[in-house]
Design a protein around this motif. Structure first.
Motif, PDB file in Angstrom:
ATOM      1  N   GLU A  16       0.834  -1.207   0.000  1.00  0.00           N
ATOM      2  CA  GLU A  16       0.000   0.000   0.000  1.00  0.00           C
ATOM      3  C   GLU A  16       0.868   1.258   0.000  1.00  0.00           C
ATOM      4  N   ASP A  17       1.984   1.187   0.732  1.00  0.00           N
ATOM      5  CA  ASP A  17       2.905   2.328   0.805  1.00  0.00           C
ATOM      6  C   ASP A  17       3.349   2.768  -0.578  1.00  0.00           C
ATOM      7  N   LEU A  18       3.677   1.760  -1.370  1.00  0.00           N
ATOM      8  CA  LEU A  18       4.187   2.024  -2.700  1.00  0.00           C
ATOM      9  C   LEU A  18       3.145   2.744  -3.558  1.00  0.00           C
ATOM     10  N   LYS A  19       1.902   2.352  -3.371  1.00  0.00           N
ATOM     11  CA  LYS A  19       0.833   2.908  -4.210  1.00  0.00           C
ATOM     12  C   LYS A  19       0.690   4.423  -4.027  1.00  0.00           C
ATOM     13  N   LYS A  20       1.031   4.907  -2.832  1.00  0.00           N
ATOM     14  CA  LYS A  20       0.821   6.328  -2.554  1.00  0.00           C
ATOM     15  C   LYS A  20       1.595   7.234  -3.502  1.00  0.00           C
ATOM     16  N   GLU A  21       2.827   6.852  -3.788  1.00  0.00           N
ATOM     17  CA  GLU A  21       3.632   7.747  -4.631  1.00  0.00           C
ATOM     18  C   GLU A  21       3.934   7.177  -6.023  1.00  0.00           C
ATOM     19  N   THR A 457       5.955  -7.410 -18.305  1.00  0.00           N
ATOM     20  CA  THR A 457       6.421  -7.127 -16.944  1.00  0.00           C
ATOM     21  C   THR A 457       5.303  -6.591 -16.062  1.00  0.00           C
ATOM     22  N   PRO A 458       5.343  -6.911 -14.787  1.00  0.00           N
ATOM     23  CA  PRO A 458       4.415  -6.245 -13.880  1.00  0.00           C
ATOM     24  C   PRO A 458       4.856  -4.800 -13.662  1.00  0.00           C
ATOM     25  N   LEU A 459       3.943  -3.951 -13.258  1.00  0.00           N
ATOM     26  CA  LEU A 459       4.313  -2.640 -12.725  1.00  0.00           C
ATOM     27  C   LEU A 459       4.080  -2.751 -11.216  1.00  0.00           C
ATOM     28  N   PRO A 460       5.066  -2.356 -10.413  1.00  0.00           N
ATOM     29  CA  PRO A 460       5.082  -2.807  -9.022  1.00  0.00           C
ATOM     30  C   PRO A 460       3.888  -2.404  -8.153  1.00  0.00           C
ATOM     31  N   ALA A 461       3.265  -1.263  -8.444  1.00  0.00           N
ATOM     32  CA  ALA A 461       2.124  -0.889  -7.605  1.00  0.00           C
ATOM     33  C   ALA A 461       0.801  -1.213  -8.277  1.00  0.00           C
ATOM     34  N   ALA A 462       0.871  -1.645  -9.535  1.00  0.00           N
ATOM     35  CA  ALA A 462      -0.371  -1.798 -10.286  1.00  0.00           C
ATOM     36  C   ALA A 462      -0.757  -3.249 -10.560  1.00  0.00           C
ATOM     37  N   THR A 463       0.231  -4.118 -10.729  1.00  0.00           N
ATOM     38  CA  THR A 463      -0.063  -5.461 -11.227  1.00  0.00           C
ATOM     39  C   THR A 463      -0.027  -6.499 -10.111  1.00  0.00           C
ATOM     40  N   PRO A 464      -1.144  -7.172  -9.843  1.00  0.00           N
ATOM     41  CA  PRO A 464      -1.087  -8.300  -8.903  1.00  0.00           C
ATOM     42  C   PRO A 464      -0.155  -9.370  -9.492  1.00  0.00           C
TER      43      PRO A 464
END
Ligand code: WTA
Length: 682
Positions: A16-21, A457-464
């Motif tokens: 969740e932290d990552l999603k903020k920024e 590739t996943p995007l780290p805050a977006a892709t489960p």
């Protein structure tokens, strides 16, 4: 193609932290941007291009291409007509416009703990300009090819960017390759100059690079291609006053016994040349489609392919993938453990991170030297936030258990990445649970030397995330899965992984052989770029790479062709015929299992075995050293004489279920092969 909603079951979510920024904070945002990128590529990439300096604007379409061999020549062009300089964008702009002059570009960590130095963007700009002037004074001009054969030192980056500054085309050859491989690459790309170093340590092993370079240049000369000049950096034999930016005494690196052969007609000393060179060097403005570099990758015929990348598309693509896949933030300390001699180092040590003005760790050593905690020690020492490595390194370290990892805190880590081969779910879980303590998303990035940057590739805050899956396409990338007849498969399916349209960073040609480019990647399925990898798509639309489907092997994340190893073996006077197949390996992913048929009258023994191993090391390099060699008086062949590798793969793995072998000319060979199997690695 991409699901409307992100799946919620059997997936791992980013923190969740990552999603903020984060730059791309949700799956919905990813999807929205993705659709925009494929429906309006000109607009999408045009926005990315706004972050760069253009001397002149492009004239035609943003991306222009033909992927269909039946309609004419294959081409990919991005921003044709625009002029820029990639070195200017990575250095001058960061120093002068973005106020990053005093920001550290590289935290260099040597092979020996305690051997370290730092270099800022300002210092790099000065050193690159000086070296660019040196190259000019040696007659290197725009379009000329320069070969670089160096260890992981800051000067390797300086050499690459100096070439780029004057529009010369660098061809970096991994310093683990043999003299023979270097010679082959120098001749293929017709390099007029070689840049190398005296030597370096890999763990406790001394590599005398100058000796290998001289051997390569002698071979070039013997083949009628004399290279005019060789510039040698003193790395081990450097005088203290020649070390720029060191924070520690270099004593541990010194190597008094190093033999440095010197030919005054060809050889030049880096340090002597630099002394008189000005640090002012106007960049040469290049067209977007001017070549930037050549990097060789294995080809299924055995002859390596010179993959050519051009200036603007590669710049945009490495920058944006670096920014979004590692969710780059200005205070990051980023570390990619790859060697710059491979594409991962080109795109994600040199070009992508520097385009963003990032601070990176540049590591010369090995994950196991002096002990198996080295990686985590470095993570803590520099407070690394984003860490990018290969599955083979993860599997290797996993063998030693959790203790060497847990000795260090790793609190700074935010995102983990992998590249180079499929990551098995067990290694993924260990990386995620133990190394990242369930805090850090793992970005499993699928790409190739040819693709220039991440494509699935996943995007780290977006892709489960799903352990073992490279998940979904990056922006602008349109994958498809084809069956043997070239039909696109929908929904859950398995087949050939192809791409339907270009993205800015994909390769433009095979240097000096455009026909080979077309045949290798575009001929099998007209209208598509064929990766050579097999792929499965699951019910949620996730892509899972299943491995190579051509005659290519992936040993510790390095691609090798069976043909190149076979031809090295056959060059030995005792060998009549050789066939090489892959055998699964718990750490390296795949290993080389070689079958050799000897000439009449020659008997197989340990001396010969050692000679054969040496032969392959000398022809290609240590990465291609055979793991198993089996004396095979007969090989399984079809009536038309084609070796049935499928059968040999079964022998290598001791799997008796051979399937249909009715096309085999002489089935008694198979029994003999099973009897003589090698059970232990050589
Ligand atoms: C394999 C390395 C599965 C694949 C950047 C590809 C992967 C080849 C992955 C390219 C991954 C690379 N998952 N397989 N995340 N990354 N590969 O040219 O077979 O050295 O075609 O480029 O490595 O290797 P190359």
């Amino acid at each position: 193609m991409i699901p409307d909603k992100a799946p919620k079951e059997d997936v791992f979510l980013g923190s969740e932290d990552l999603k903020k920024e984060a730059h791309v904070p949700s799956f919905d945002k990813y999807k929205e941007l993705y659709i925009h990128s494929v429906e309006n590529p000109g607009e999408f990439w045009g926005d990315v291009a706004k972050d760069f300096f253009w001397r002149n604007k492009h004239t035609g379409q943003f991306l222009d291409y033909n992927f269909d061999v039946t309609k004419g020549e294959i081409f990919i062009k991005c921003m044709e007509g625009a002029t820029t300089n990639i070195c200017y964008n990575l250095l001058d702009r960061n120093v002068h416009e973005k106020k990053l002059a005093d920001k550290i570009a590289f935290l260099w960590e040597g092979n020996e703990p305690g051997d370290e130095l730092t270099v800022t963007y300002r210092e790099l700009l000065q050193r690159v300009c000086q070296f660019a002037n040196v190259l000019k004074s040696q007659g290197v001009k725009k379009g000329d090819r320069v070969s670089i054969y160096m260890p992981m030192v800051v000067e390797l980056v300086v050499a690459m960017l100096a070439c780029a500054r004057i529009g010369a085309v660098h061809s970096v050859v991994f310093a683990g390759f043999s003299a023979e491989s270097l010679c082959e690459r120098i001749i293929d790309s017709q390099c007029s100059l070689l840049i190398t170093a005296d030597g370096f340590y890999r763990g406790d092993k001394l590599i005398n690079l100058k000796l290998l370079s001289d051997e390569a240049l002698q071979k070039c000369k013997d083949k009628g291609f004399p290279v005019k000049k060789c510039i040698m950096l003193k790395h081990l034999s450097k005088e203290p006053e020649e070390i720029v930016g060191s924070r520690s005494p270099p004593a541990k690196r010194s190597c008094p016994d190093l033999e440095i052969p010197w030919n005054p007609e060809v050889d030049l000393c880096w340090h002597t040349l630099i002394k008189g060179a000005s640090d002012d060097c106007e960049p040469v403005w290049c067209d977007s489609e001017d070549p930037l570099f050549i990097l060789y990758t294995s080809g299924s015929t055995g002859k390596p392919k010179g993959v050519l990348h051009t200036v603007s598309g590669y710049m945009l693509y490495t920058a944006i993938t670096f920014k979004l896949v590692f969710d780059y933030q200005p205070d990051d300390i980023y570390w990619c453990t790859a060697d710059i001699g491979w594409i991962t180092g080109h795109s994600y040590i040199t070009y992508g991170p520097m385009a963003l003005g990032a601070t990176s760790v540049l590591f010369e050593g090995l994950p196991t030297y002096p002990d198996v905690s080295r990686m985590w020690e470095i993570v803590d020492k520099y407070h690394v936030t984003k860490f990018y490595t290969a599955p083979t390194a993860i599997r290797l370290l996993m063998k030693f258990g959790n203790e060497p990892v847990q000795k260090y805190k790793r609190k700074s880590l935010k995102i983990l990445g992998t590249v180079g081969e499929p990551i098995n779910p067990e290694a993924w879980q260990w990386y995620y649970n133990v190394v990242g303590e369930k805090r850090c998303p793992v970005v499993d990035t699928f790409w190739q030397t040819e693709t220039g940057g991440h494509v699935l590739t996943p995007l780290p805050a977006a892709t489960p995330m799903k352990p073992g899956s490279a998940t979904f396409p990056f922006f602008g990338v349109v994958p498809a899965i084809l069956n043997e007849s070239g039909e696109e498969l929908e929904g859950p399916s398995e087949g050939y992984l192809v791409f339907k349209q270009p993205w800015p960073g994909m390769m433009r040609t095979v240097y000096g052989n455009h026909q080979r480019f077309e045949t290798t990647y575009f001929k099998k399925f007209p209208g598509y770029y064929v990766t050579g990898d097999g792929c499965r798509r699951d019910k949620d639309g996730y892509y899972w790479i299943t491995g190579r489907i051509d005659d290519m092997l992936n040993v510790s994340g390095h691609l090798l062709s069976t043909a190149e190893v076979e031809s090295a073996l056959v060059e030995h006077k005792a060998v009549a015929e050789a066939a090489v197949v892959s055998r699964p390996h718990p750490v390296k992913g795949e290993s080389l299992y070689c079958f050799v048929t000897l000439n009449d009258g020659v008997s197989y023994n340990q001396t010969l075995e050692a000679e054969l191993k040496k032969q392959v090391r000398e022809k290609i390099g240590a990465i291609a050293t055979p793991d198993y060699i089996q004396n095979a008086p007969g090989l399984p062949k079809t009536r038309s004489g084609k070796i049935m590798r499928r059968v040999l793969r079964k022998v290598a793995c001791n799997e008796k279920d051979l399937g249909d072998i009715s096309t085999l000319a002489d089935s008694s060979v198979v029994e003999q092969l099973f009897q003589n199997r090698c059970c232990t690695a050589v």
